[in-house]
Design a protein around this motif. Structure first.
Motif, mmCIF file in Angstrom:
data_model
loop_
_atom_site.group_PDB
_atom_site.id
_atom_site.type_symbol
_atom_site.label_atom_id
_atom_site.label_comp_id
_atom_site.label_asym_id
_atom_site.label_seq_id
_atom_site.Cartn_x
_atom_site.Cartn_y
_atom_site.Cartn_z
ATOM 1 N N PRO A 407 0.814 -1.225 0.000
ATOM 2 C CA PRO A 407 0.000 0.000 0.000
ATOM 3 C C PRO A 407 0.844 1.271 0.000
ATOM 4 C CG PRO A 407 -0.103 -1.108 2.147
ATOM 5 C CD PRO A 407 0.574 -2.042 1.215
ATOM 6 N N ILE A 408 2.036 1.236 0.607
ATOM 7 C CA ILE A 408 2.915 2.417 0.579
ATOM 8 C C ILE A 408 3.372 2.679 -0.847
ATOM 9 C CG2 ILE A 408 5.027 3.455 1.501
ATOM 10 C CD1 ILE A 408 4.872 1.482 3.827
ATOM 11 N N PHE A 409 3.792 1.606 -1.531
ATOM 12 C CA PHE A 409 4.242 1.735 -2.921
ATOM 13 C C PHE A 409 3.118 2.274 -3.798
ATOM 14 C CE2 PHE A 409 4.595 -0.116 -7.182
ATOM 15 C CZ PHE A 409 5.843 0.351 -7.562
ATOM 16 N N GLU A 410 1.911 1.718 -3.634
ATOM 17 C CA GLU A 410 0.778 2.167 -4.452
ATOM 18 C C GLU A 410 0.497 3.646 -4.236
ATOM 19 O OE1 GLU A 410 -3.927 1.504 -4.180
ATOM 20 O OE2 GLU A 410 -2.841 -0.287 -4.848
ATOM 21 N N ASP A 411 0.508 4.092 -2.979
ATOM 22 C CA ASP A 411 0.235 5.497 -2.700
ATOM 23 C C ASP A 411 1.310 6.405 -3.291
ATOM 24 O OD1 ASP A 411 -2.197 5.243 -1.457
ATOM 25 O OD2 ASP A 411 -1.385 5.157 0.569
ATOM 26 N N LYS A 412 2.559 5.955 -3.296
ATOM 27 C CA LYS A 412 3.630 6.769 -3.867
ATOM 28 C C LYS A 412 3.493 6.866 -5.381
ATOM 29 C CE LYS A 412 7.695 6.997 -2.020
ATOM 30 N NZ LYS A 412 9.038 6.769 -1.472
ATOM 31 N N VAL A 413 3.058 5.771 -6.010
ATOM 32 C CA VAL A 413 2.823 5.816 -7.457
ATOM 33 C C VAL A 413 1.646 6.741 -7.763
ATOM 34 C CG1 VAL A 413 2.209 4.471 -9.502
ATOM 35 C CG2 VAL A 413 3.767 3.505 -7.813
ATOM 36 N N VAL A 414 0.578 6.638 -6.970
ATOM 37 C CA VAL A 414 -0.587 7.507 -7.157
ATOM 38 C C VAL A 414 -0.177 8.972 -7.018
ATOM 39 C CG1 VAL A 414 -2.773 8.219 -6.090
ATOM 40 C CG2 VAL A 414 -2.321 5.801 -6.519
ATOM 41 N N ASP A 415 0.644 9.289 -6.004
ATOM 42 C CA ASP A 415 1.113 10.665 -5.829
ATOM 43 C C ASP A 415 1.920 11.122 -7.041
ATOM 44 O OD1 ASP A 415 -0.092 11.042 -3.380
ATOM 45 O OD2 ASP A 415 1.645 10.385 -2.229
ATOM 46 N N TYR A 416 2.718 10.205 -7.601
ATOM 47 C CA TYR A 416 3.509 10.542 -8.787
ATOM 48 C C TYR A 416 2.573 10.907 -9.951
ATOM 49 C CZ TYR A 416 6.211 9.883 -13.034
ATOM 50 O OH TYR A 416 6.779 10.069 -14.267
ATOM 51 N N VAL A 417 1.509 10.123 -10.146
ATOM 52 C CA VAL A 417 0.579 10.410 -11.242
ATOM 53 C C VAL A 417 -0.182 11.706 -10.973
ATOM 54 C CG1 VAL A 417 -1.358 9.531 -12.594
ATOM 55 C CG2 VAL A 417 0.368 7.954 -11.731
ATOM 56 N N PHE A 418 -0.529 11.953 -9.704
ATOM 57 C CA PHE A 418 -1.177 13.223 -9.360
ATOM 58 C C PHE A 418 -0.328 14.402 -9.843
ATOM 59 C CE2 PHE A 418 -3.688 11.592 -5.410
ATOM 60 C CZ PHE A 418 -4.654 11.070 -6.251
ATOM 61 N N GLU A 419 0.993 14.295 -9.665
ATOM 62 C CA GLU A 419 1.894 15.391 -10.048
ATOM 63 C C GLU A 419 1.891 15.614 -11.557
ATOM 64 O OE1 GLU A 419 5.672 14.326 -8.520
ATOM 65 O OE2 GLU A 419 5.082 14.533 -6.410
ATOM 66 N N GLN A 420 1.666 14.535 -12.331
ATOM 67 C CA GLN A 420 1.683 14.661 -13.788
ATOM 68 C C GLN A 420 0.326 15.078 -14.344
ATOM 69 O OE1 GLN A 420 4.837 14.047 -14.897
ATOM 70 N NE2 GLN A 420 5.220 13.550 -12.744
ATOM 71 N N ALA A 421 -0.738 14.768 -13.631
ATOM 72 C CA ALA A 421 -2.090 14.992 -14.147
ATOM 73 C C ALA A 421 -2.486 16.466 -14.081
ATOM 74 C CB ALA A 421 -3.083 14.145 -13.354
ATOM 75 N N ASP A 422 -3.561 16.797 -14.802
ATOM 76 C CA ASP A 422 -4.139 18.141 -14.777
ATOM 77 C C ASP A 422 -5.144 18.182 -13.626
ATOM 78 O OD1 ASP A 422 -5.279 20.579 -15.224
ATOM 79 O OD2 ASP A 422 -6.137 20.097 -17.186
ATOM 80 N N VAL A 423 -4.721 18.784 -12.510
ATOM 81 C CA VAL A 423 -5.537 18.784 -11.288
ATOM 82 C C VAL A 423 -6.084 20.184 -11.028
ATOM 83 C CG1 VAL A 423 -5.586 18.341 -8.815
ATOM 84 C CG2 VAL A 423 -4.174 16.910 -10.301
#
Length: 447
Positions: A407-423
């Motif tokens: 779950p730590i790895f998944e959350d870090k990947v999700v955070d990485y995608v958040f940084e790339q996405a149009d938020v």
């Protein structure tokens, strides 16, 4: 060594691996040559035992090791050459079961390969981040809750009767069939009526008592009571009421703030506001993560290894069955067949799991030692007094480490995608955020 493809259907792969007798013999000779300098044998100096004698003495024993190493080496070479990554543990089976020394070794290798994950542009993802500011009313409500928890009690006055919420200071002695039992007595015990801290029926019978009263309280211990020798038994408690006190709410002031470790009331309010907004941000992140996963599920498509989908569908079906049958603790029940809905959910989970794993690998997302240590510490708190044993258990159990790391790895990947996405950000009320969180919970329950 020969590797011949026998199956290539979707993600399913099959190969025939042949290790010749000559290759095995050479492998045995290699092992004997490595060991020769250290071998001592009667009649020979250390390291001078002839190879022929070594082979006669130890060759048969080393043949099995050589066979295993040869097959493992062939598999590793195959995976390096093809770039295949097995979805699950490959099946390895020796096909010439009547093998004898001097024969070639024939092995059947089969597995499902992990699919190629297509690239996608994360900047094309459009996500909405809900932002909630902690309103003064929410801060005041939290302050009042702290004050309620910090309340004290003061004497209610001579002849005053005890009511729900009042505190009675009592001496009591419990007995069963006229005999006192261990742990059933106390003096000057402060009991808040209505708190539910005593067994059912005890507190209700003290309503209306006044200071100086003596009363027998008749109760029955619950059948599932923790102490086996008391469970289900009828008991009588001889109670003497020493004081009856009414609650005295704590004032919301600097003194209250100091009781909670803040310098003054303004500092406590700031801490509460920060904590509330941190909680709101955590809930908003969960909502945005669901948006992200839904979009990824729609935008990215690839073949899935049937074995992974089957395993996930079986796990989902099994877990949901136990949730619907909480009385069944073990696993000695009839086989549970996954439904189409279970398989649909399994396909989503496998697809997103493989996609996030690929994104993490490609972008060098790592779980640090410090993050793992913190995760273990958080989990260890659930076992007070046994923290050290839990740490040792995690160190010795790779599967447990993986469960904590995933779950730590998944959350870090999700955070990485958040940084790339149009938020984009949208300010909403606490109630609006709560509705979105409830939708998530409803979707999870439906799934």
């Amino acid at each position: 060594m020969q590797v011949t493809e026998t199956l290539n259907d979707g993600l399913k792969r099959g190969y025939q691996i042949t290790v010749t007798a000559g290759e095995l013999d050479a492998k045995v000779d290699e092992k004997l040559a490595e060991a020769q300098p250290e071998v001592e044998m009667k009649g020979f100096r250390k390291g001078k035992v002839p190879m022929a004698l070594l082979k006669k003495q130890f060759g048969q024993r080393l043949l099995g090791e050589a066979m295993q190493e040869a097959v493992d080496g062939a598999m590793n070479e195959h995976f390096e050459k093809t770039g295949d990554r097995p979805a699950m543990q490959p099946s390895v089976k020796m096909t010439n079961e009547d093998w004898k020394e001097g024969d070639d070794v024939e092995v059947e290798l089969s597995y499902e390969a992990l699919p190629e994950i297509p690239d996608f542009d994360a900047s094309e993802l459009k996500l909405e981040k809900l932002v909630v500011k902690a309103e003064d009313s929410a801060v005041d409500e939290a302050l009042q809750s702290l004050a309620d928890n910090a309340q004290s009690f003061e004497d209610k006055g001579e002849g005053a009767e005890a009511e729900d919420g009042d505190q009675v200071v009592i001496d009591f002695t419990g007995s069963i069939d006229g005999e006192e039992f261990e742990g059933g007595a106390a003096e000057d015990y402060p009991l808040v009526l209505g708190s539910g801290s005593f067994i059912p029926g005890f507190e209700e019978q003290l309503k209306g008592v006044t200071a100086g009263d003596e009363k027998d309280v008749n109760v029955s211990f619950p059948e599932e009571y923790g102490a086996e020798h008391l469970a289900g038994k009828d008991a009588v408690f001889a109670v003497k009421v020493k004081e009856v006190k009414k609650p005295k709410p704590a004032e919301v002031d600097d003194e209250l703030a100091k009781r909670y470790g803040a310098d003054d009331l303004d500092a406590l309010k700031a801490q509460i506001r920060e904590r509330l907004e941190s909680e709101y941000a955590g809930a908003a992140r969960s909502v945005m993560k669901r948006q992200l996963l839904d979009q990824l599920d729609e935008k990215v498509s690839f073949d899935l290894p049937p074995s992974l989908v089957d395993a996930e569908a079986n796990q989902i079906a099994h877990q949901l069955w136990h949730e619907e049958n909480p009385d069944v603790q073990g696993h000695d029940h009839e086989k549970i067949e996954p439904t189409d809905e279970h398989r649909k959910l399994a396909e989503r989970r496998v697809r997103l799991g493989l996609l996030l794993a690929e994104l993490g690998q490609k972008n060098d997302v790592k779980v640090t030692d410090a993050e793992m240590t913190q995760a273990v510490m958080n989990q260890a708190r659930q076992y007070p007094g046994q923290e050290r044993q839990f740490f040792e258990f995690v160190q010795q159990n790779p599967q447990m480490r993986q469960q904590l790391q995933a779950p730590i790895f998944e959350d870090k990947v999700v955070d990485y995608v958040f940084e790339q996405a149009d938020v984009s950000e949208k300010e909403v009320s606490k109630e609006e955020l709560q509705k979105e969180v409830e939708k998530l919970e409803e979707d999870d329950a439906a799934a």
